[in-house]
Each structure stands twice: as C-alpha cells, then as structure tokens.
Write an enzyme that holds these catalytic residues in place. Structure first.
Site, PDB file in Angstrom:
ATOM      1  CB  SER A  46      34.719   8.661 -97.186  1.00  0.00           C
ATOM      2  OG  SER A  46      35.433   9.867 -97.233  1.00  0.00           O
ATOM      3  CG  HIS A  47      38.982   9.923 -99.723  1.00  0.00           C
ATOM      4  ND1 HIS A  47      38.344  10.927 -99.055  1.00  0.00           N
ATOM      5  CD2 HIS A  47      38.688  10.085-101.032  1.00  0.00           C
ATOM      6  CE1 HIS A  47      37.693  11.688 -99.937  1.00  0.00           C
ATOM      7  NE2 HIS A  47      37.887  11.207-101.128  1.00  0.00           N
ATOM      8  NE  ARG A  51      36.789   7.045-102.395  1.00  0.00           N
ATOM      9  CZ  ARG A  51      35.686   7.655-102.798  1.00  0.00           C
ATOM     10  NH1 ARG A  51      34.770   6.999-103.470  1.00  0.00           N
ATOM     11  NH2 ARG A  51      35.499   8.929-102.540  1.00  0.00           N
ATOM     12  CG  ASP A 177      40.606  17.358-100.078  1.00  0.00           C
ATOM     13  OD1 ASP A 177      39.895  17.807-100.984  1.00  0.00           O
ATOM     14  OD2 ASP A 177      41.111  16.226-100.109  1.00  0.00           O
ATOM     15  CB  ALA A 179      32.891  18.133-102.150  1.00  0.00           C
ATOM     16  CD  GLU A 187      28.700  14.402 -96.188  1.00  0.00           C
ATOM     17  OE1 GLU A 187      28.582  15.011 -95.114  1.00  0.00           O
ATOM     18  OE2 GLU A 187      29.258  14.900 -97.195  1.00  0.00           O
ATOM     19  NE  ARG A 307      38.121  15.861 -88.788  1.00  0.00           N
ATOM     20  CZ  ARG A 307      38.379  14.781 -89.532  1.00  0.00           C
ATOM     21  NH1 ARG A 307      38.592  13.611 -88.963  1.00  0.00           N
ATOM     22  NH2 ARG A 307      38.415  14.864 -90.852  1.00  0.00           N
TER      23      ARG A 307
END
Lengths: 332, 332
Positions: A46-47, A51, A177, A179, A187, A307
């Site tokens: 997602s990053h 983007r 990291d 949110a 999501e 991971r």
C-alpha cells in the site's frame, strides 16, 4: 487480480522515470523511488507503486514541487528542522536523518522536525534507519481528518501513524509503524466490497452510531481511533507533536489547504531519537535481548518488523498489479 | 461505603505521620505525602491514601529505603539520570524534574531517567509539572507483569502507563495518564464483585480464551493490552523505554526481584520533555489553541485532564473511606 512479476530494480526505474516525466528532478525522484521500492521489497504494497498515481497527480497540479530543495536549520544544538520546500517528504527526510544521527550520537537525544512537505510514505523508513545506527527512533505524522476523537461523531484526527524502532546488535531491529485509526478507510472499503463485517469500534455510521457494517462507515460515516478513548489519546499526542510541536499543519488545517488532487496533503513530521549506549550504558543490548527472549518464548507472539525483514530476504521479482502498471505506464 | 470528610491538610499530615512512624525521614515522607495529597485533591483516589498501606508494607519489609538520598548524574548535557537509592519514586522525581526543566529550556529537548526507585504513584504529577513550565512532557513506567502481549496468553507487560502533557498559556494543561492495560485488575475485580460483564478484549480466562466474565479474568486469567495488537505495541514501547533505555528492571525482572510485601516493586521511569517555544517557535500557543478550539467544538469531547483540574477547584475536605482511615491509623 492479475499481476506481473517485476524486479526490484525495475520497480525503482518505473517509479523514477514516471516521476521525472511528471516534473521531478533527479534527486527528488530518487528519494521517492527509493521509499516506493523499499515498500514493495518489504511487502508493504500500500506504500509501493500504488502511491505513484497520487504522487503524479500532486506534481501535475503543482501542489508539490518536484525540484524541492530542502534546507536545514539548527533550532538548538539538539533539534534540527528541515524545511522541505513543499516537496515530497522522502527528500527532506533523507537529508534530515544523517543529521539527527549525528546529534543523537553526540548528546544522547535528538529531535528532527520536518515541515512544508507532502507525506504519503510509511514511517518505518526513518525509524528503521535510526535503529540501524544503534539508535531508538520514534516518528509520527498527522494527516487529513478522517477519525473522530473518542466521544465525537465527526472527524478531526488524521490516520496519525506512529512508528517506533528499537536497535539490536547483529540483528534486524524491532520496528512497528501503525495508524492510530482503528483501520485504514481503504480496508473498510475492501470489507464492504467483499461483504465482510468489521469489529465494533472501527467506525460510526452517518448518524454517529457504532456499526459493524463497513459500507455504513465508508458512506458518510467516520472512522474511530483504535482502542477507544485510550487510542484517541495517542492520536491526540500524534496530532500535537507532528503539527503543534513541528509548527506545521494540524489535520484540519491540512484539509483546508489541500487542492483535492488525490496526492499527499501538506504537513509535518516529528522524529525523535535516543542513544541507548549513552543513556542506558554498555549493557543496553544484552539487557533488551533478555526481554526479547522472554517475549518470543511466549507462544503466539512475534516481534514487530520481522515479517517485513523476512520478505526482504527474497531478492526476486515482486508481483505487481497489472492494472496498476498500466495506469502508471499511461502517466507519461 | 462509609466515608469521613478530611481536609487536604489533614490528608497530608496523616500520610506524612504514618510514613515517618514507619521509617521515612522527613524529606522522603514529604515527597510521598505530596503525591498522595495531590491525588486525593484531584479525585484520583486509587493513587491517594489508598496506597499508604502498601508504602508502609514496603518500609516494614525493608524493601524500600525510607531515608533514600537520590543522586544526580549528567549522562550527557541533555540526559539526566537520578539514582533513587532504592527509595520511593516521588523523592527521586522531585529532584529530577527541575533539572529536566533547566536542560529542556536550554536545549529544546531533555531526557530524565529515574532508576532504582519503587513506583506506586500516578505519572501526571511529573508531566503536569513540565507543562506548568511551558514544556511538553511524556513519561512512562513498566510494572509487575499482568498483561499478555497481543497473541499470547501469559503476562509479560506491566500495566505500563504512559502520561502526556501539553502546556497552555494561562490555562490548565492538557494532560493524560493511562495504563496500556485494557483495565486495571482492581476494576476487573470490582466488576466481578458487582456481577457486571466486561468488554471482550479486556482479558483472557485461565485457558487463554477471550471472555466477558470478569471473575474468569481475575481468577487465573490474564489482562490484555488496550486496543488489541496496536495497544500491545504501545505497551512494548513503554517496556523498552522505561526499562531498556533507563537501564532498570523490565516487568518480568521486577517480579523476580520483588519480595511480594504488597508494596511497590522496584523499577525505573523514563521522562522526556520538549520546549515548544524553541522547537515550534513563537506561534506555538496560538496554533495549538486553534486545534483545541476545533476539538472542543465537537459534541461529546472533553480535553484530557479537565476533570482533575475541576476537582482541584474544590478546596474543601475529601470523603475518605472510613475503613481505610482505620487501617492507616493502625499502622503506627
């Protein structure tokens, strides 16, 4: 989803070329392309290339300067400010981090404020870079309002991520990291599309009532912070540090200032670093390793960041959404 | 519950006399009695006289030194260490905070590590003291293991509170102080006694299953962090900062070192401070006030710390549990 295997080098080239074709100079394009490539490498898709259309939109609308020339200011001997010159954040961050490392290695503690940037990337890039220098890193940033403070039914906070990294000698650091929103709106939208429920506490419907129906949250509702009023308190701290202390836009101000081009809004980032060697002393690594031993001896527990570091061992190609590649290809 | 009205001065005297009668010298007794009295004044009764029997137990068992003489060490020009000499934490903290204020006013950022103390008090005392000096304060401490990391079924983390304070010119600061445990075990026990359910996510039963039955959590079960794996990540950060970075006991080590006298276990505390004036510049207060205006304009939202500051306006007597007073009276 149809995917196409693409090597990491090629991911970097695609990102860089597309950014340059849309107005980035070489240095700015390289900084952004690195964070995009590292994200794909680590499985933080997602990053990653996802983007690029947003970055391009912000360049095309002239919201973001593709040739930003960040400048450094020493606020105090321990606090460095990088003014990002209204470019993409990775450009400012790559200039600031080595300075923060230097200060923190000298004095045990350091602060880096990043302002006048447009932020779209993960924060683990910077905290992990600090941990790789045997420093502890904490970073946070505010973003466009999408989260209602506990008790309220209207958004004020951004997704307000916070990242923390702890260094380990001869091992990959412990890094997270996350949110401070319960969930990313993306999501929630995926859950709605797939007909899944979301846990109560994820968000409110348009009438301000708790719901486990994701489409009610996505359509006129609002996200909540993770963990009720305690998570709301953490989101509040993030807002105050990354806007109030940095001296850049709060989430509600970022929304007012944004041109809605779909690219990253303007805002700041707050980063602090500590030297365990100078503060805890020589024993710091052995001591914290004892703790990690205890923690990993518990069934069901994984140290944060493992991971991503495992994904990193795979140097082969990554499977990129073919439709996304076509979109990026069209952004000549 | 039968209560007896007691003036704040009298609360202070009762605390001080009892501590002195059990081995505290004047300075140590004063430091602890102040935090006890301020807690009662603000309505934080679980940190008020309620703690005196525990303090006394620790003095009687000689776990804690009632005549501690904390010493200061400058780890760097920005990082101060107070060695608490195995006394109660408030004694070390009252020596450290003015030093931290001085360093932070000079350099924009400062760190205070408190080690070799026994901690039983709230953390808002210290962060609020920083905010009253127009500084931002963050403090955290680990404690005896009672919380299972997300995914695990056995305790490793302490209740691991974190406190944050933001200064406001001519206004009481925004301050919070919260356990990263979902709930205090004491609250779970009260829910069990009163036949109430607790929310799923509060804790696990003895078989490691989620339950909303508080007696299953209290009897052989375990607490969970607030907010699932995200709250667990915050609890992990607290553990690493307050033990790993301070160079004092992790929660699991505190348990091993403790004599189970019911008094506070040994451990450290990590405190950091920032000067918004030096980092954000002259506009810091006006800017953050704009944010607080937005926040308080939302229905249902209160700024953290306001309840305690409202309680403080009442300078009259506080209603103290009569049974507790009798217990304290017997601790001659």
């Amino acid at each position: 989803m149809t995917t196409t295997p693409i090597s990491l080098d090629e991911i970097y080239s695609i990102a860089k070329k597309t950014l340059i074709n849309n107005g980035c100079d070489n240095l700015n394009a390289e900084a952004v392309s690195k964070t995009v490539t590292y994200a794909e490498r680590d499985g933080s898709v997602s990053h990653g290339l996802f983007r690029i259309p947003g970055y391009v939109a912000a360049l095309r609308s002239k919201k973001v300067k593709g040739n930003s020339k960040p400048t450094k200011k020493n606020l105090t001997q321990n606090a460095i400010q990088i003014d990002g010159d209204y470019g993409f954040a990775p450009m400012a961050i790559q200039i600031g981090i080595p300075e923060l490392v230097k200060v923190t290695k000298n004095h045990g503690v350091g602060v880096l404020t990043i302002k006048n940037t447009h932020h779209f990337a993960a924060l683990w890039h910077e905290t992990e870079a600090l941990a790789e220098n045997e420093l502890i890193g904490i970073a946070c940033t505010a973003y466009m309002p999408s989260v209602a403070p506990a008790g309220a039914i209207k958004p004020l906070f951004g997704t307000n991520p916070i990242s923390f990294a702890w260094p380990r000698k001869n091992k990959t650091p412990v890094v997270y990291d996350m949110a401070t929103a319960s969930m990313a709106m993306g999501e929630v939208q995926v859950a709605a599309r797939d007909g899944h429920k979301v846990p109560f506490g994820t968000g409110l419907n348009k009438d301000g009532k708790e719901t486990d129906n994701p489409s009610e949250i996505a359509n006129g509702g609002v996200l909540l912070p993770f963990g009720g009023y305690k998570g709301s308190a953490i989101a509040l701290m993030v807002e105050l540090l990354s806007a109030g202390l940095v001296g850049d836009l709060f989430s509600f101000e970022a929304k007012e200032a944004d041109n809605k081009d779909g690219g990253p809004a303007r805002g700041g980032e707050f980063i602090m670093a500590f030297s365990p060697q100078l503060i805890a002393g020589d024993n710091w690594n052995d001591h914290s390793e004892k703790f990690f031993e205890q923690m990993t001896s518990l069934e069901g527990v994984r140290l944060p960041g493992q991971r991503r570091h495992n994904n990193r061992k795979d140097t082969g190609p990554r499977n990129i959404n073919t439709k996304l590649l076509e979109t990026i290809n069209s952004l000549k």
